[in-house]
Design a protein around this motif. Structure first.
Motif, PDB file in Angstrom:
ATOM      1  N   SER A   1      39.638  34.087  47.306  1.00 12.55           N
ATOM      2  CA  SER A   1      38.447  34.852  47.602  1.00 12.55           C
ATOM      3  C   SER A   1      38.607  36.286  47.729  1.00 12.55           C
ATOM      4  O   SER A   1      39.642  36.747  48.062  1.00 12.55           O
ATOM      5  CB  SER A   1      37.738  34.365  48.963  1.00 12.55           C
ATOM      6  N   ASN A   2      37.571  37.210  47.340  1.00 14.04           N
ATOM      7  CA  ASN A   2      37.330  38.368  47.435  1.00 14.04           C
ATOM      8  C   ASN A   2      36.039  38.746  47.955  1.00 14.04           C
ATOM      9  O   ASN A   2      35.142  37.933  48.075  1.00 14.04           O
ATOM     10  CB  ASN A   2      37.687  39.172  46.380  1.00 14.04           C
TER      11      ASN A   2
ATOM     12  N   VAL B   1      34.021  45.239  35.444  1.00 12.59           N
ATOM     13  CA  VAL B   1      33.047  44.387  36.142  1.00 12.59           C
ATOM     14  C   VAL B   1      33.433  43.679  37.236  1.00 12.59           C
ATOM     15  O   VAL B   1      34.552  43.158  37.420  1.00 12.59           O
ATOM     16  CB  VAL B   1      32.385  43.375  35.259  1.00 12.59           C
ATOM     17  N   LYS B   2      32.848  43.772  38.592  1.00 15.82           N
ATOM     18  CA  LYS B   2      33.552  43.116  39.831  1.00 15.82           C
ATOM     19  C   LYS B   2      33.047  41.816  39.735  1.00 15.82           C
ATOM     20  O   LYS B   2      31.914  41.328  39.544  1.00 15.82           O
ATOM     21  CB  LYS B   2      32.804  43.721  41.037  1.00 15.82           C
ATOM     22  N   VAL B   3      34.192  40.954  39.837  1.00 11.21           N
ATOM     23  CA  VAL B   3      33.849  39.283  39.742  1.00 11.21           C
ATOM     24  C   VAL B   3      34.687  38.954  40.946  1.00 11.21           C
ATOM     25  O   VAL B   3      35.584  39.345  41.493  1.00 11.21           O
ATOM     26  CB  VAL B   3      34.321  38.861  38.319  1.00 11.21           C
ATOM     27  N   LYS B   4      34.343  37.520  41.202  1.00 11.70           N
ATOM     28  CA  LYS B   4      35.106  36.656  41.940  1.00 11.70           C
ATOM     29  C   LYS B   4      36.509  36.417  41.182  1.00 11.70           C
ATOM     30  O   LYS B   4      36.458  36.601  40.135  1.00 11.70           O
ATOM     31  CB  LYS B   4      34.383  35.408  42.462  1.00 11.70           C
ATOM     32  N   PRO B   5      37.366  35.826  42.034  1.00  8.71           N
ATOM     33  CA  PRO B   5      38.690  35.655  41.292  1.00  8.71           C
ATOM     34  C   PRO B   5      38.662  34.640  40.215  1.00  8.71           C
ATOM     35  O   PRO B   5      37.742  33.641  40.411  1.00  8.71           O
ATOM     36  CB  PRO B   5      39.603  35.119  42.638  1.00  8.71           C
TER      37      PRO B   5
ATOM     38  N   PRO C   1      48.488  32.201  38.333  1.00  8.72           N
ATOM     39  CA  PRO C   1      48.010  33.433  37.765  1.00  8.72           C
ATOM     40  C   PRO C   1      46.517  33.835  38.110  1.00  8.72           C
ATOM     41  O   PRO C   1      45.596  32.891  37.717  1.00  8.72           O
ATOM     42  CB  PRO C   1      48.048  33.516  36.085  1.00  8.72           C
ATOM     43  N   ILE C   2      46.253  35.175  38.640  1.00  4.91           N
ATOM     44  CA  ILE C   2      44.877  35.282  39.356  1.00  4.91           C
ATOM     45  C   ILE C   2      44.496  36.793  38.791  1.00  4.91           C
ATOM     46  O   ILE C   2      45.233  37.597  38.906  1.00  4.91           O
ATOM     47  CB  ILE C   2      44.835  35.325  40.812  1.00  4.91           C
TER      48      ILE C   2
ATOM     49  N   VAL D   1      40.475  43.180  44.482  1.00  4.66           N
ATOM     50  CA  VAL D   1      41.696  42.420  44.926  1.00  4.66           C
ATOM     51  C   VAL D   1      41.323  41.484  45.764  1.00  4.66           C
ATOM     52  O   VAL D   1      40.424  41.777  46.745  1.00  4.66           O
ATOM     53  CB  VAL D   1      42.829  43.234  44.994  1.00  4.66           C
ATOM     54  N   PHE D   2      41.921  40.317  45.680  1.00  9.08           N
ATOM     55  CA  PHE D   2      41.584  38.841  46.460  1.00  9.08           C
ATOM     56  C   PHE D   2      42.251  39.456  47.949  1.00  9.08           C
ATOM     57  O   PHE D   2      43.141  40.140  47.984  1.00  9.08           O
ATOM     58  CB  PHE D   2      42.045  37.746  46.034  1.00  9.08           C
ATOM     59  N   THR D   3      41.376  38.860  48.916  1.00 11.87           N
ATOM     60  CA  THR D   3      41.829  39.003  50.373  1.00 11.87           C
ATOM     61  C   THR D   3      42.209  37.995  51.095  1.00 11.87           C
ATOM     62  O   THR D   3      43.033  38.068  52.015  1.00 11.87           O
ATOM     63  CB  THR D   3      40.608  39.983  51.024  1.00 11.87           C
TER      64      THR D   3
END
Length: 713
Positions: A451-452, A354-358, A380-381, A386-388
Motif C-alpha cells: 500500500s501507499n 501519474v500517482k498510482v497505487k502499487p 517486483p513492485i 513509494v509504498f509505505t
C-alpha cells in the motif's frame, strides 16, 4: 608536382558595389595543386601583399579599400604561379563636407561690380552633383553646378547662399528583414547640404536618439530590435531650417519559443489532464511536427494526442489518467527559421508522473523449494509514491513477521512492462521474502499486500515442493504453407529449468514416435510476444499426423500431452530438411537421440547405466532386417528372428546436456518409477515394442532410419 590550375572564387562574383560602412562578405580563392598551393592577395596599384592566405576578408568597408584585388596561387615546389580573376570593389561614399574656394564666407562689394566665381567642391563616389541656392530674402536657385558666378551684382542679389538637404536616402529598403543571430550591416543615411549636413537617428516608437552620425550600427540581431527607425537630416547652418527625413522598419525573424501548459498539477490515477503546446516566433505560422510521449528512449503511441501539422497549438487530452500515461511529453515546432545555434526544430518537454497505487509485476507466481532447505520469493513492485506498508499472509491465515525463519529485504530494481503496446522499463523495487528450513506447513499459497497513500494492491503466489514439471497447456497446431506450427503455454517447471520435447507420429503408425525438437524453456528464440512457445517443423512427408509434447526437468518428466491431429497435403522438394534447417527446428538430428532414450526407451537406458557407462559422443552401427513385416510389431507378435547385427548407416551425435540431464538422477534407476516404466518381462507385448530386449542383456540398441530424423520403435 602538379598545378596550380585555373583559380576559382567563392562567391563567383568579380565586382562588388557597397556603401561605405557596409560589410563585404569574405572571398575565397582555390585551385587544384599538389602539393597544396600557397595563396596571397594583392591590390592593384600597390606594392606588397595585403593577405597571405586564400581569404580576402575586408570586413566593414572604407573608401580607401575601393580598388581591384588579385589572388595569386604558388606551387611551393615548382614555384609556378597562377593569377586569379580580378575582383573590383567599389565603395559608395560622400559627400561628407563641401568646400568653397575662396573660403570667404562674407563678401562686401559695390553694386554693379562683378564678384569672383566661387567654386564648391566635395569628394564622392559616384561623382557628386552640385547646386547653389539663394536663401534670403526668398529661397531661389542660383546655380545648378559647382560654380557660383553672379557677374555684376545688384542690390537684389545681396543675401545668404546655402543648399540642402533636399532628401534623405537610406541604404536599406523600407521593410528590412533579418534573422536573429545575424550581424546587421550598418544602415547609412545620405543627403546633400551646404555648408554641411547634420544627421540624427531615432527610434520612432519611443523617440529615443540612437545615433548622431550618418550610420546606424546594430551588431548581432536579436528579436527585441524589431522596430521603426528614422533618419533626420538638417543643414549645419542653423538659421537655415530646411530638414529631410527617411525611415525604415526592421523586422527580426526568430525561431519560436515553445511552451507547454499543464491544466492541473494533480496527477492522480483517474484525474483529467490536458497538455497544451504553444509557440511564439516570427513569422508566426508554425508547423507542429509532433507531441510525443517517451519513456527512456521508447516512444509511446499515445492516442490522446491531436494530429500534427500547420496550426497555432496542439494538445494532449487525457480524460482518465492511468500508469501508462506516465512519461516525458515533448512538443516539436518550427517556423522555417533556425535558431542562433542552427537548429530548425524547437522543443519543450514536461515530465508527467501519474500517482498510482502499487503495481505488482510477477513474472512467475509459482515457486518451489526443497524440504529442509530455503526458498526466496521475489515480488517486483512499481509504486508512485513509494509504498509505505506491506504484509504477507499464509494460506492458513498466519501473518508472517520477520524472525529467524522469515527474512524480508527491499532493493531497487528495473521493472519491465508495456505502455500502450510498447515495452518500457520503470524504476521500481523488489520485495524479497526468504523462508528457511522448509517444512510441510510452508508449502501452499501466500498473499502479499502492498500500500501507499493512493491505495493498496495484492497478489498471490504458490510455494510447492520441488517436483517434475506440470503439464503444458493451451496446445494448438496450424499448418501454414505446408509447415506445421506448434504453439503452447508452459506449465510450472517444478523449481528446475524444464525442457520441452516435441514428437510426431503418422496416424498409420501411432506407436512409432519421432523426436522432432527439444528446447529449453529459457530459449527466448521460441517465445512469442504473447509469452507462448512457438515452433515450426519442416520436412514432414504428405500424410496425417499426430503430435505430443513432453516436459521434463532433472527430477523427471510429465505425462505427454497431445496436439490435435493435422495433415500435410503437399510439400515441395526444396522444403525438405537439410543441415541448414537444423537451427530452425531446434537441432533435430543432434539433439533428439539422447532425449529419445529418456522418453521412449528410458527403461532400457537406466538398466544399461547400472552395468555400463553411457558415452554421450559416439558412433552407432545399427541394422534393420529387411524382411520383417511391419504388421508383426503392431499385432503384438514376438520377433524371434530379428538380427540386431545387420548394418544400418552410421549415425553420429554430440551430447546436448539438457537432453541427458534427466538420466543423472538417483543411483537406483529401477526404483525411480516416475521417470520410466520397467519392462514387464511376463508380458510379451512390451518385448515387442522394445525390440525383444531384456533387463539382463549386456547391450541395447536404438535403431535409426536413413533420414534426418530419428524414429524409435
Amino acid at each position: 608536382m602538379d598545378g596550380p590550375s585555373t583559380i576559382s572564387l567563392s562567391p563567383l562574383a568579380t565586382s562588388y558595389t557597397k556603401t561605405e560602412g557596409d560589410t563585404l562578405r569574405d572571398i575565397t580563392c582555390s585551385t587544384v595543386c599538389h602539393p597544396e598551393c600557397a595563396y596571397t592577395w594583392s591590390k592593384v596599384g600597390t606594392t606588397g601583399t595585403i593577405r597571405n592566405n586564400a581569404l580576402l576578408n575586408l570586413g566593414q568597408l572604407s573608401r580607401q579599400e575601393a580598388g581591384s584585388y588579385i589572388c595569386i596561387a604558388t606551387n611551393p615546389r615548382s614555384s609556378v604561379t597562377q593569377n586569379g580573376p580580378t575582383v573590383d570593389v567599389k565603395v559608395i561614399f560622400g559627400p561628407n563636407t563641401a568646400l568653397i574656394n575662396p573660403s570667404n564666407m562674407n563678401y562686401t562689394i559695390n553694386e554693379n561690380q562683378p564678384i569672383i566665381t566661387i567654386v564648391c567642391s566635395a569628394t564622392c563616389y559616384p561623382t557628386c552633383t552640385f547646386s547653389w541656392k539663394e536663401t534670403t530674402p526668398t529661397l531661389s536657385s542660383a546655380s545648378d553646378n559647382h560654380n557660383l558666378a553672379l557677374s555684376e551684382v545688384t542690390r537684389e542679389e545681396a543675401g545668404t547662399y546655402q543648399y540642402g538637404p533636399d532628401t534623405a536616402a537610406l541604404s536599406v529598403i523600407s521593410k528590412y528583414t533579418v534573422t536573429e543571430g545575424d550581424t546587421l550591416l550598418n544602415v547609412t543615411c545620405s543627403s546633400h547640404c551646404w555648408p554641411g549636413c547634420s544627421y540624427t537617428w531615432r527610434n520612432v516608437t519611443n523617440n529615443a536618439i540612437m545615433s548622431r552620425n550618418r550610420s546606424l550600427m546594430f551588431g548581432p540581431i536579436d528579436r527585441y530590435m524589431t522596430d521603426t527607425y528614422r533618419c533626420d537630416v538638417a543643414n549645419i547652418y542653423t538659421p537655415y531650417t530646411k530638414t529631410a527625413r527617411s525611415e525604415f522598419q526592421l523586422l527580426a525573424q526568430y525561431a519560436p519559443d515553445v511552451s507547454i501548459v499543464q491544466s492541473t498539477l494533480t496527477l492522480t490515477e483517474g484525474s483529467t489532464l490536458i497538455l497544451t503546446c504553444s509557440a511564439n516566433g516570427y513569422p508566426s505560422q508554425y508547423t507542429i511536427t509532433g507531441f510525443k510521449q517517451t519513456v527512456g528512449t521508447i516512444t509511446i503511441p499515445n492516442d490522446n494526442t491531436e494530429a500534427a501539422g500547420v496550426r497555432d497549438n496542439i494538445s494532449v487530452r487525457i480524460p482518465y489518467n492511468i500508469l501508462q500515461d506516465t512519461g516525458l511529453y515533448t512538443c516539436m515546432v518550427h517556423n522555417n527559421v533556425k535558431d542562433i545555434d542552427g537548429n530548425l526544430l524547437q522543443t519543450d518537454s514536461t515530465q508527467i508522473d501519474v500517482k498510482v497505487k502499487p503495481r505488482i509485476f510477477l513474472a512467475e507466481d509459482r515457486f518451489a523449494g526443497p524440504t529442509g532447505g530455503q526458498v526466496s520469493i521475489s515480488i517486483p513492485i512499481y509504486s508512485n509514491p513509494v509504498f509505505t506498508n506491506y504484509g504477507v499472509q499464509r494460506y492458513d491465515g498466519f501473518n508472517l513477521i520477520e524472525d529467524s525463519k522469515y527474512k524480508f529485504t527491499e532493493n531497487d530494481a528495473s521493472i519491465q512492462t508495456q505502455f500502450y503496446g510498447r515495452y518500457v522499463t520503470l524504476n521500481g523495487r523488489v520485495l524479497q521474502m526468504t523462508i528457511q528450513n522448509l517444512t510441510e506447513v510452508d508449502f501452499g499459497e501466500y498473499t502479499f499486500w502492498i500500500s501507499n497513500e493512493i491505495g493498496s494492491t495484492s497478489a498471490s503466489v504458490t510455494l510447492s515442493a520441488r517436483s517434475i514439471p506440470s503439464l503444458p497447456t493451451q496446445l494448438n497446431v496450424a499448418v501454414l504453407e505446408k509447415v506445421p506450427v506448434f504453439v503452447w503455454n508452459e506449465g510450472f517447471n517444478g523449481g528446475y529449468v524444464q525442457t520441452f520435447l516435441l514428437q510426431t507420429s503418422s496416424t498409420s503408425h501411432e506407436h512409432l514416435w519421432t523426436n522432432r525438437t527439444s528446447i529449453l524453456e529459457t530459449d527466448n528464440v521460441y517465445i512469442s510476444s504473447t509469452g507462448f512457445y512457438r515452433v515450426n517443423i519442416t520436412g514432414l512427408e504428405v500424410g496425417h499426423f499426430v503430435a505430443r509434447l513432453i516436459a521434463y526437468n532433472e527430477l523427471g518428466n510429465a505425462d505427454p500431452v497431445s496436439f490435435q491431429p493435422f495433415e500435410i497435403i503437399k510439400i515441395s522438394a526444396k522444403e525438405n530438411i537439410n543441415p541448414n534447417h537444423v537451427p530452425v527446428i531446434g537441432g533435430v538430428v543432434g539433439g533428439s537421440l539422447g532425449v529419445v532414450v529418456v522418453v521412449v526407451v528410458i527403461v532400457l537406458v537406466f538398466i544399461l547405466r547400472r552395468k555400463y557407462t553411457l558415452n554421450c559422443s559416439f558412433n552407432m552401427s545399427l541394422s534393420k532386417k529387411e524382411d520383417v513385416d511391419s504388421n508383426q510389431l503392431r499385432n503384438n507378435a514376438d520377433n524371434a528372428g530379428y538380427n540386431a547385427a545387420e548394418t544400418y548407416e552410421v549415425v553420429s551425435t554430440m551430447k546436448e546436456t539438457p537432453n541427458y540431464d534427466v538420466l543423472n538422477v538417483g543411483n537406483e534407476r529401477p526404483d525411480n518409477t516416475h521417470l520410466y516404466t520397467p519392462l514387464d518381462e511376463s508380458n510379451s507385448k512390451s518385448h515387442i515394442y522394445y525390440e525383444n530386449v531384456k533387463k539382463e542383456d549386456p547391450m541395447y540398441t536404438n535403431t535409426v532410419l536413413k533420414n534426418p530424423v530419428q524414429t524409435v520403435f
